[in-house]
Each structure stands twice: as structure tokens, then as C-alpha cells.
Design a protein around this motif. Sequence first.
Motif, PDB file in Angstrom:
ATOM      1  N   LEU A  20       0.641  -1.288  -0.103  1.00  0.00           N
ATOM      2  CA  LEU A  20      -0.038   0.060  -0.072  1.00  0.00           C
ATOM      3  C   LEU A  20       0.993   1.200   0.116  1.00  0.00           C
ATOM      4  O   LEU A  20       0.545   2.224  -0.351  1.00  0.00           O
ATOM      5  CB  LEU A  20      -1.124  -0.117   1.276  1.00  0.00           C
ATOM      6  CG  LEU A  20      -1.838  -1.197   1.341  1.00  0.00           C
ATOM      7  CD1 LEU A  20      -2.606  -1.145   2.507  1.00  0.00           C
ATOM      8  CD2 LEU A  20      -2.879  -0.705   0.172  1.00  0.00           C
ATOM      9  N   ALA A  21       1.953   1.215   0.761  1.00  0.00           N
ATOM     10  CA  ALA A  21       2.635   2.453   0.611  1.00  0.00           C
ATOM     11  C   ALA A  21       3.660   2.591  -0.296  1.00  0.00           C
ATOM     12  O   ALA A  21       4.312   3.751  -0.768  1.00  0.00           O
ATOM     13  CB  ALA A  21       3.668   2.375   1.949  1.00  0.00           C
ATOM     14  N   ASP A  23       5.347   3.447  -4.055  1.00  0.00           N
ATOM     15  CA  ASP A  23       4.879   4.338  -5.124  1.00  0.00           C
ATOM     16  C   ASP A  23       4.020   3.706  -6.117  1.00  0.00           C
ATOM     17  O   ASP A  23       4.240   2.424  -6.387  1.00  0.00           O
ATOM     18  CB  ASP A  23       6.309   4.874  -5.884  1.00  0.00           C
ATOM     19  CG  ASP A  23       7.205   5.720  -5.109  1.00  0.00           C
ATOM     20  OD1 ASP A  23       6.581   6.337  -4.070  1.00  0.00           O
ATOM     21  OD2 ASP A  23       8.450   5.480  -5.163  1.00  0.00           O
ATOM     22  N   ILE A  24       3.247   4.384  -6.894  1.00  0.00           N
ATOM     23  CA  ILE A  24       2.394   3.910  -7.818  1.00  0.00           C
ATOM     24  C   ILE A  24       2.991   3.111  -8.949  1.00  0.00           C
ATOM     25  O   ILE A  24       2.480   1.830  -9.360  1.00  0.00           O
ATOM     26  CB  ILE A  24       1.197   4.811  -8.215  1.00  0.00           C
ATOM     27  CG1 ILE A  24       0.196   4.271  -8.937  1.00  0.00           C
ATOM     28  CG2 ILE A  24       2.016   5.919  -9.147  1.00  0.00           C
ATOM     29  CD1 ILE A  24      -0.959   5.056  -9.233  1.00  0.00           C
ATOM     30  N   GLN A  27       3.759  -0.168  -7.350  1.00  0.00           N
ATOM     31  CA  GLN A  27       2.623  -0.936  -7.290  1.00  0.00           C
ATOM     32  C   GLN A  27       2.275  -1.627  -8.516  1.00  0.00           C
ATOM     33  O   GLN A  27       2.030  -2.820  -8.779  1.00  0.00           O
ATOM     34  CB  GLN A  27       1.523  -0.274  -6.790  1.00  0.00           C
ATOM     35  CG  GLN A  27       1.622   0.262  -5.384  1.00  0.00           C
ATOM     36  CD  GLN A  27       0.545   1.325  -4.781  1.00  0.00           C
ATOM     37  OE1 GLN A  27       0.442   2.134  -5.574  1.00  0.00           O
ATOM     38  NE2 GLN A  27       0.257   1.106  -3.488  1.00  0.00           N
ATOM     39  N   TRP A  98      -6.892   5.920  -3.118  1.00  0.00           N
ATOM     40  CA  TRP A  98      -5.672   5.154  -3.075  1.00  0.00           C
ATOM     41  C   TRP A  98      -4.474   5.861  -2.618  1.00  0.00           C
ATOM     42  O   TRP A  98      -3.494   5.547  -1.865  1.00  0.00           O
ATOM     43  CB  TRP A  98      -5.204   4.128  -4.282  1.00  0.00           C
ATOM     44  CG  TRP A  98      -6.390   3.059  -4.351  1.00  0.00           C
ATOM     45  CD1 TRP A  98      -7.479   2.850  -5.234  1.00  0.00           C
ATOM     46  CD2 TRP A  98      -6.485   1.922  -3.485  1.00  0.00           C
ATOM     47  NE1 TRP A  98      -8.156   1.829  -5.141  1.00  0.00           N
ATOM     48  CE2 TRP A  98      -7.830   1.044  -3.820  1.00  0.00           C
ATOM     49  CE3 TRP A  98      -5.817   1.409  -2.268  1.00  0.00           C
ATOM     50  CZ2 TRP A  98      -7.858  -0.127  -3.200  1.00  0.00           C
ATOM     51  CZ3 TRP A  98      -5.945   0.084  -1.785  1.00  0.00           C
ATOM     52  CH2 TRP A  98      -7.270  -0.447  -2.104  1.00  0.00           C
ATOM     53  N   ASP A  99      -4.388   7.164  -2.896  1.00  0.00           N
ATOM     54  CA  ASP A  99      -3.442   8.133  -2.586  1.00  0.00           C
ATOM     55  C   ASP A  99      -3.504   8.282  -1.077  1.00  0.00           C
ATOM     56  O   ASP A  99      -2.600   8.264  -0.465  1.00  0.00           O
ATOM     57  CB  ASP A  99      -3.620   9.365  -3.306  1.00  0.00           C
ATOM     58  CG  ASP A  99      -3.277   9.238  -4.913  1.00  0.00           C
ATOM     59  OD1 ASP A  99      -2.725   8.487  -5.373  1.00  0.00           O
ATOM     60  OD2 ASP A  99      -3.924  10.229  -5.648  1.00  0.00           O
ATOM     61  N   ARG A 102      -2.105   5.253   0.682  1.00  0.00           N
ATOM     62  CA  ARG A 102      -0.707   5.110   0.381  1.00  0.00           C
ATOM     63  C   ARG A 102      -0.097   5.987   1.653  1.00  0.00           C
ATOM     64  O   ARG A 102       0.924   5.495   2.008  1.00  0.00           O
ATOM     65  CB  ARG A 102      -0.153   5.676  -0.946  1.00  0.00           C
ATOM     66  CG  ARG A 102       0.895   5.496  -1.372  1.00  0.00           C
ATOM     67  CD  ARG A 102       1.498   5.929  -2.704  1.00  0.00           C
ATOM     68  NE  ARG A 102       0.854   4.931  -3.677  1.00  0.00           N
ATOM     69  CZ  ARG A 102      -0.263   5.629  -4.702  1.00  0.00           C
ATOM     70  NH1 ARG A 102      -0.762   6.595  -4.384  1.00  0.00           N
ATOM     71  NH2 ARG A 102      -1.040   4.599  -5.280  1.00  0.00           N
ATOM     72  N   ARG A 106       2.321   4.731   4.523  1.00  0.00           N
ATOM     73  CA  ARG A 106       3.776   5.218   4.535  1.00  0.00           C
ATOM     74  C   ARG A 106       3.829   5.726   6.127  1.00  0.00           C
ATOM     75  O   ARG A 106       4.813   5.439   6.670  1.00  0.00           O
ATOM     76  CB  ARG A 106       4.012   6.449   3.348  1.00  0.00           C
ATOM     77  CG  ARG A 106       4.087   5.814   2.182  1.00  0.00           C
ATOM     78  CD  ARG A 106       4.399   6.962   1.219  1.00  0.00           C
ATOM     79  NE  ARG A 106       4.386   6.213  -0.250  1.00  0.00           N
ATOM     80  CZ  ARG A 106       4.645   7.156  -1.268  1.00  0.00           C
ATOM     81  NH1 ARG A 106       4.676   8.280  -1.165  1.00  0.00           N
ATOM     82  NH2 ARG A 106       4.805   6.474  -2.225  1.00  0.00           N
TER      83      ARG A 106
END
Length: 127
Positions: A20-21, A23-24, A27, A98-99, A102, A106
Motif C-alpha cells: 500500500l505504501a 510508489d504507484i 505497485q 488509494w493516494d 498510500r 507510509r
Amino acid sequence: MNALGDAGTHRMVLNFLAVLAADIQDQFAWLDGTRLATEAFVEEVEFACAVSDGLAERGVLEPGHLPTLRAIGHRVGEIDPARHAEPWADALATDPAWDDVRRLARQLLVAELGDRRQPLPRRARDI
């Protein structure tokens, strides 16, 4: 639960937080073209958040981290159920929830491990 089971559950929670943490772009690479359904991933994240209460009760997880885990579970739970059938990669690219997730993941990894950048777990092909 016994210490071995708690350790494995704690590792599972940290693995989901690492995903989840990330970077896109990381992911997307972790997904590697799979069509993992958003619903399947949401259910796993909600489960990881739910078992954290027990981990905190048994001293495996810092109780002060529970509010952030609950916030992650709550935010994931708010994701539009109509979007659950789409691939998670599509949801990552288009859903701002999702941002938020994330950012929270983090924050929790930094508090729990001192660094948000963790190795991503090996992905099971059939989540």
C-alpha cells in the motif's frame, strides 16, 4: 494466538502495508499485468486491519498504531463497491482513495519500522 501465529500475522500486515505504501509505479510493477480484482485486494487489506486489534492486545503491534490502521481500513471501506470488480491497477490509476491509503500506510511503516520503503512481498497469483 501463539507467538508464531502472531509473528506471521504481523508480517502479513506489514507486507500489505509495504504494498500500500509503495510508489504507484512500484505497485504497477508488483501487479505485473495481472488483473487482480480490486475487491480481492480490498478484502485482504480490511482483514489485515481487523486482525491488528488482537496483535496490539497481545503486544505484537504498538497500540498507538491502531488509529492509523483503522483509518486505512475505513478509507478502503469507503471505496465505491461498484468499482470493486475492476482490476486493482485501474483503480490505482483513477481512484484518489488509494493516494490517501498510500499516505497512511507510509506513515504507519515509518512509525513501526523507521522507513516506509520496504521490500514488496512475493505476490500470490491468485489473491
